[in-house]
Design a protein around this motif. Structure first.
Motif, PDB file in Angstrom:
ATOM      1  N   GLN A 144      38.362  93.587 136.161  1.00 44.30           N
ATOM      2  CA  GLN A 144      38.269  94.595 137.113  1.00 44.30           C
ATOM      3  C   GLN A 144      39.349  95.237 137.229  1.00 44.30           C
ATOM      4  O   GLN A 144      39.562  96.611 137.022  1.00 44.30           O
ATOM      5  CB  GLN A 144      38.122  93.889 138.593  1.00 44.30           C
ATOM      6  CG  GLN A 144      38.088  94.894 139.800  1.00 44.30           C
ATOM      7  CD  GLN A 144      38.228  94.132 141.109  1.00 44.30           C
ATOM      8  OE1 GLN A 144      37.313  93.068 141.343  1.00 44.30           O
ATOM      9  NE2 GLN A 144      39.111  94.430 141.869  1.00 44.30           N
ATOM     10  N   LYS A 145      40.484  94.759 137.026  1.00 49.06           N
ATOM     11  CA  LYS A 145      41.978  95.500 137.084  1.00 49.06           C
ATOM     12  C   LYS A 145      42.153  96.407 135.700  1.00 49.06           C
ATOM     13  O   LYS A 145      42.542  97.664 135.948  1.00 49.06           O
ATOM     14  CB  LYS A 145      43.087  94.487 137.171  1.00 49.06           C
ATOM     15  CG  LYS A 145      43.331  93.857 138.479  1.00 49.06           C
ATOM     16  CD  LYS A 145      44.480  92.865 138.404  1.00 49.06           C
ATOM     17  CE  LYS A 145      44.436  92.291 139.911  1.00 49.06           C
ATOM     18  NZ  LYS A 145      45.423  91.151 139.935  1.00 49.06           N
ATOM     19  N   ILE A 146      41.369  96.018 134.679  1.00 47.57           N
ATOM     20  CA  ILE A 146      41.492  96.742 133.509  1.00 47.57           C
ATOM     21  C   ILE A 146      40.475  98.128 133.873  1.00 47.57           C
ATOM     22  O   ILE A 146      40.750  99.244 133.417  1.00 47.57           O
ATOM     23  CB  ILE A 146      40.920  96.010 132.345  1.00 47.57           C
ATOM     24  CG1 ILE A 146      41.848  94.787 131.744  1.00 47.57           C
ATOM     25  CG2 ILE A 146      40.695  96.956 130.949  1.00 47.57           C
ATOM     26  CD1 ILE A 146      41.139  94.004 130.751  1.00 47.57           C
ATOM     27  N   GLY A 147      39.385  97.582 134.332  1.00 43.75           N
ATOM     28  CA  GLY A 147      38.310  98.696 134.663  1.00 43.75           C
ATOM     29  C   GLY A 147      39.016  99.884 135.576  1.00 43.75           C
ATOM     30  O   GLY A 147      38.964 101.118 135.403  1.00 43.75           O
ATOM     31  N   PHE A 148      39.912  99.351 136.573  1.00 42.06           N
ATOM     32  CA  PHE A 148      40.423 100.435 137.360  1.00 42.06           C
ATOM     33  C   PHE A 148      41.503 101.254 136.822  1.00 42.06           C
ATOM     34  O   PHE A 148      41.818 102.183 137.070  1.00 42.06           O
ATOM     35  CB  PHE A 148      40.849  99.808 138.931  1.00 42.06           C
ATOM     36  CG  PHE A 148      39.741  99.550 139.776  1.00 42.06           C
ATOM     37  CD1 PHE A 148      39.023 100.786 140.262  1.00 42.06           C
ATOM     38  CD2 PHE A 148      39.248  98.376 140.070  1.00 42.06           C
ATOM     39  CE1 PHE A 148      38.128 100.505 141.205  1.00 42.06           C
ATOM     40  CE2 PHE A 148      38.197  97.931 140.912  1.00 42.06           C
ATOM     41  CZ  PHE A 148      37.671  99.038 141.495  1.00 42.06           C
ATOM     42  N   ILE A 149      42.330 100.566 135.765  1.00 45.57           N
ATOM     43  CA  ILE A 149      43.152 101.390 135.377  1.00 45.57           C
ATOM     44  C   ILE A 149      42.750 102.457 134.556  1.00 45.57           C
ATOM     45  O   ILE A 149      42.977 103.551 134.346  1.00 45.57           O
ATOM     46  CB  ILE A 149      44.169 100.349 134.166  1.00 45.57           C
ATOM     47  CG1 ILE A 149      45.116  99.394 135.085  1.00 45.57           C
ATOM     48  CG2 ILE A 149      44.948 101.215 133.268  1.00 45.57           C
ATOM     49  CD1 ILE A 149      45.654  98.488 134.023  1.00 45.57           C
ATOM     50  N   VAL A 208      31.555  92.257 137.187  1.00 46.08           N
ATOM     51  CA  VAL A 208      30.320  92.215 137.884  1.00 46.08           C
ATOM     52  C   VAL A 208      29.733  91.079 137.428  1.00 46.08           C
ATOM     53  O   VAL A 208      29.174  90.304 138.429  1.00 46.08           O
ATOM     54  CB  VAL A 208      29.481  93.601 138.105  1.00 46.08           C
ATOM     55  CG1 VAL A 208      28.223  93.208 138.516  1.00 46.08           C
ATOM     56  CG2 VAL A 208      30.052  94.525 138.949  1.00 46.08           C
ATOM     57  N   ASN A 209      29.377  90.857 136.144  1.00 42.59           N
ATOM     58  CA  ASN A 209      28.458  89.635 135.639  1.00 42.59           C
ATOM     59  C   ASN A 209      28.970  88.556 135.741  1.00 42.59           C
ATOM     60  O   ASN A 209      28.646  87.353 136.244  1.00 42.59           O
ATOM     61  CB  ASN A 209      28.295  89.981 134.251  1.00 42.59           C
ATOM     62  CG  ASN A 209      27.442  91.112 133.821  1.00 42.59           C
ATOM     63  OD1 ASN A 209      26.590  91.532 134.863  1.00 42.59           O
ATOM     64  ND2 ASN A 209      27.348  91.870 132.896  1.00 42.59           N
ATOM     65  N   LEU A 210      30.499  88.578 135.628  1.00 39.79           N
ATOM     66  CA  LEU A 210      31.152  87.222 136.114  1.00 39.79           C
ATOM     67  C   LEU A 210      31.262  86.870 137.338  1.00 39.79           C
ATOM     68  O   LEU A 210      31.123  85.762 137.559  1.00 39.79           O
ATOM     69  CB  LEU A 210      32.710  87.206 135.350  1.00 39.79           C
ATOM     70  CG  LEU A 210      32.698  87.166 133.711  1.00 39.79           C
ATOM     71  CD1 LEU A 210      34.007  87.791 133.407  1.00 39.79           C
ATOM     72  CD2 LEU A 210      32.280  85.882 133.176  1.00 39.79           C
TER      73      LEU A 210
END
Length: 375
Positions: free
Chosen positions: A90-95, A114-116
């Motif tokens: 999630q943090k990678i996605g928001f970066i 989301v899947n995890l």
């Protein structure tokens, strides 16, 4: 003083960078294997990558931060800590979404997250994250990706188990769609909502509100005749249309548009029912430009519809009555003579039902009966 402060800030950043780099190297060392160490030590490496990633992100060095978060997610997955792995992705996605402005790459990481979260059993956390990402995409004008994310989210919202917690997401998504003039997608969403509500046989007031939204969008799009058709369908699907505030409001809007009565149109928009529709929809309705005289004439034309549609009567299927088996040719002739038929519609060949027709080439077998051609 300013130069001194600036130099101190630079020095602080450099120290943070050095410490983060050392932690990253130490974490990688914990994952390395050699002759006397056959397995990576994920438990030892994970806190090092966690601290390093946070440090890199704080000083704006996003590439090494992403690298550390990926290593951290790997460690958590190996340790069966799915929540920790989901949080790292999630943090990678928001970066990628906020800093690198790369929504496609962000989407791939966020879907992993989301899947995890789902596997971990934390569906509400997954839904909340998808909401944030979808909202951010619309704000940054990545509308296609926003639609994609919210569409995936809607699949879960239209589930009786989670509908109560997700109904507000529908309103939020509709507001984004209407603001961005994605009216056809908004209409599809309204229709999907109606089908879901009808399938669970609940919340008729929400069904009415969705129909009002559909009709209002067709009005905004200038599709008056389609709006009339939708009003007619709306009236046929609810028990008492003339007792529905939504039905009466939609009928009033269409009627006043047909008449070109802007004052009464505006008055209808002040009814209490319009405080419950999507704010974006109400804003668009208030900005709606009343059609001119020529356009109003077209609305009154039978080819385009005339006035306000009435509720469709609930049609009952009429069973076809088959002819009696022992009904003779003379009986059929008498019935035909009694009927009033326009001469222009009479065909040159008349087909008669009879039960006693001879088995000739001029007759056709239809389930035990014959058709005798009268020449």
């Amino acid at each position: 003083t300013w130069d001194l402060k600036y130099q101190m800030d630079i020095k602080k950043i450099q120290l943070t960078q050095k410490k983060a780099t050392d932690l990253m190297k130490s974490g990688e060392s914990s994952l390395n294997t050699h002759l006397f160490k056959w397995k990576p030590n994920y438990l030892e490496a994970s806190p090092k990558f966690m601290e390093a990633s946070s440090m890199f992100e704080n000083i704006g060095q996003y590439d090494p931060a992403i690298k550390c978060y990926e290593k951290l997610a790997l460690c958590y997955e190996k340790l069966d800590d799915l929540y920790g792995a989901a949080d790292a992705y999630q943090k990678i996605g928001f970066i990628f979404l906020n800093q690198k402005k790369d929504p496609k790459t962000a989407y791939s990481y966020l879907m992993k997250s989301v899947n995890l979260f789902k596997i971990h059993g934390n569906l509400l956390k997954a839904q909340d994250m998808m909401k944030k990402v979808g909202k951010k995409c619309f704000e940054q004008n990545h509308e296609d990706l926003g639609v994609q994310i919210y569409s995936a989210l809607m699949e879960e919202v239209f589930d009786e188990q989670y509908y109560g917690t997700g109904s507000e997401v529908i309103t939020e998504y509709l507001n984004f769609l209407i603001d961005k003039e994605r009216n056809s997608v908004a209409i599809d969403l309204y229709m999907k909502h109606i089908k879901y509500l009808q399938s669970v046989r609940k919340y008729e007031h929400l069904v009415c509100r969705a129909w009002l939204g559909i009709i209002c969008l067709h009005i905004i799009m200038g599709e008056h005749y389609i709006a009339e058709e939708k009003l007619s369908t709306f009236g046929s699907q609810i028990s008492k249309p003339m007792s529905s505030d939504e039905y009466l409001a939609a009928m009033g809007l269409l009627d006043n548009i047909t008449k070109g009565d802007e004052a009464n149109y505006s008055k209808i928009l002040k009814r209490p029912i319009f405080t419950q529709v999507e704010p974006a929809l109400l804003r668009k309705l208030k900005k709606f430009k009343m059609p001119g005289k020529e356009e109003i004439k077209k609305m009154a034309n039978p080819l385009f519809g005339s006035g306000v549609a009435k509720p469709k009567p609930k049609e009952e299927e009429k069973a076809a009555v088959p002819p009696k088996v022992n009904e003779g040719v003379e009986d059929v002739k008498e019935k035909i003579q009694d009927m009033t038929i326009d001469s222009a519609t009479v065909a040159p060949v008349c087909l008669l039902y009879t039960s006693d027709a001879a088995d000739e080439r001029s007759s056709v077998d239809l389930g035990g009966r014959r058709i005798l051609k009268k020449k």
